[in-house]
Design an enzyme around this catalytic site. Structure first.
Site, mmCIF file in Angstrom:
data_model
loop_
_atom_site.group_PDB
_atom_site.id
_atom_site.type_symbol
_atom_site.label_atom_id
_atom_site.label_comp_id
_atom_site.label_asym_id
_atom_site.label_seq_id
_atom_site.Cartn_x
_atom_site.Cartn_y
_atom_site.Cartn_z
ATOM 1 C CG HIS A 36 -34.440 35.665 37.582
ATOM 2 N ND1 HIS A 36 -34.901 35.140 36.394
ATOM 3 C CD2 HIS A 36 -33.612 36.683 37.244
ATOM 4 C CE1 HIS A 36 -34.396 35.828 35.382
ATOM 5 N NE2 HIS A 36 -33.594 36.761 35.865
ATOM 6 C CB SER A 185 -31.085 31.802 29.810
ATOM 7 O OG SER A 185 -31.297 32.932 28.992
#
Ligand code: PAF
Length: 257
Positions: A36, A185
């Protein structure tokens, strides 16, 4: 960095941005990691302003247990957004903020969304496409950033943006991996120490064993429960998609082969 929990406050901020300046949006469900961070950094580099959204979207979880187990790290997420260049975060507190219609209205796709993850998670992509359309409509961003790790999701979101003439350009960003090759993840947080040792083999196997049956056999031998491992043609070359379970954690990955 500003934080908004209501649509009204988000829209007021959006309207206050100077005309002619660009906005990038990074939609997330929180539990932010360096994958991210790279989306945020790219947006901050390519736009005058960056908005991150943090919303664990209930409609994309086909199992309520998966929704409940989804990691929640809100304070750390805010710190990460600030560190990697977000100017604002939209984090609705309540699903009703996003679903005043109680999910009566939905976006669906009738081909690719039924394959791969869609075959095993019925309704998943309907939830994803619906929430992303809502978030893009609210953000009115010039660019929206999505990771290639969720390649099927990225393809379907790009297809939706094209089909509905959305003005936001969808920007694909490369998968970020640990040195071991494991794709970052939010679900990795749920791996036990022993599973974390095995998890990198997923990427190693799918990128080195070209025969699909042999690759599946090797993953099974290593302790994965393979949900699917499928090669699909692309405009040039092929992409290999995999979903496999380690204990009760479902990992997905994809590589160009
Ligand atoms: O990839 C995700 O985190 C989610 O599917 C998304 C795109 C934020 C929609 O909830």
């Amino acid at each position: 960095m500003r934080t908004f929990t209501t649509i009204q406050s988000l829209q007021e901020w959006r309207k206050s941005l100077p005309k002619g300046k660009t906005l990038g949006v990074v939609p997330t469900m929180g539990a932010l990691h360096l994958g991210h961070a790279s989306l945020l950094e790219t947006s901050a580099r390519e736009n005058d302003f960056t908005l991150a959204t943090i919303f664990i979207n209930p409609t994309q979880f086909n199992q309520s247990s998966d929704f409940e187990k989804y990691p929640k790290t809100f304070e750390a997420d805010l710190a990460m957004c600030e560190k990697y260049g977000a100017d604002a975060v939209f984090a609705p507190k309540d699903a009703n903020e996003i679903y005043p219609d109680h999910f009566q209205y939905r976006v669906s796709e009738h081909q690719f969304s039924n394959e791969l993850c869609g075959e095993f998670r019925p309704g998943h992509f309907e939830g994803v496409l619906t929430v992303v359309l809502k978030l893009l409509n609210l953000a009115k961003a010039d660019h929206a950033y999505f990771g290639e790790k969720d390649h099927q999701q990225l393809t379907l979101i790009s297809g939706m943006a094209k089909a509905f003439f959305l003005e936001t350009k969808i920007i694909p960003c490369p998968t970020v991996r640990e040195d071991s090759g494991l794709a970052l993840s939010s679900r990795n947080l749920r791996l036990s120490a022993a599973e974390k040792e095995i998890a990198p083999r997923l990427y190693q196997v799918i990128s080195t064993i070209l025969d699909v049956i042999q690759a599946k056999e090797e993953l099974t031998r290593l302790g994965f429960r393979v949900e699917y491992l499928i090669d699909k043609p692309e405009t040039t070359g092929r992409r290999r998609y995999v979903a496999a379970w380690l204990g009760d954690v479902r990992l997905i990955d994809n590589v160009r082969i």
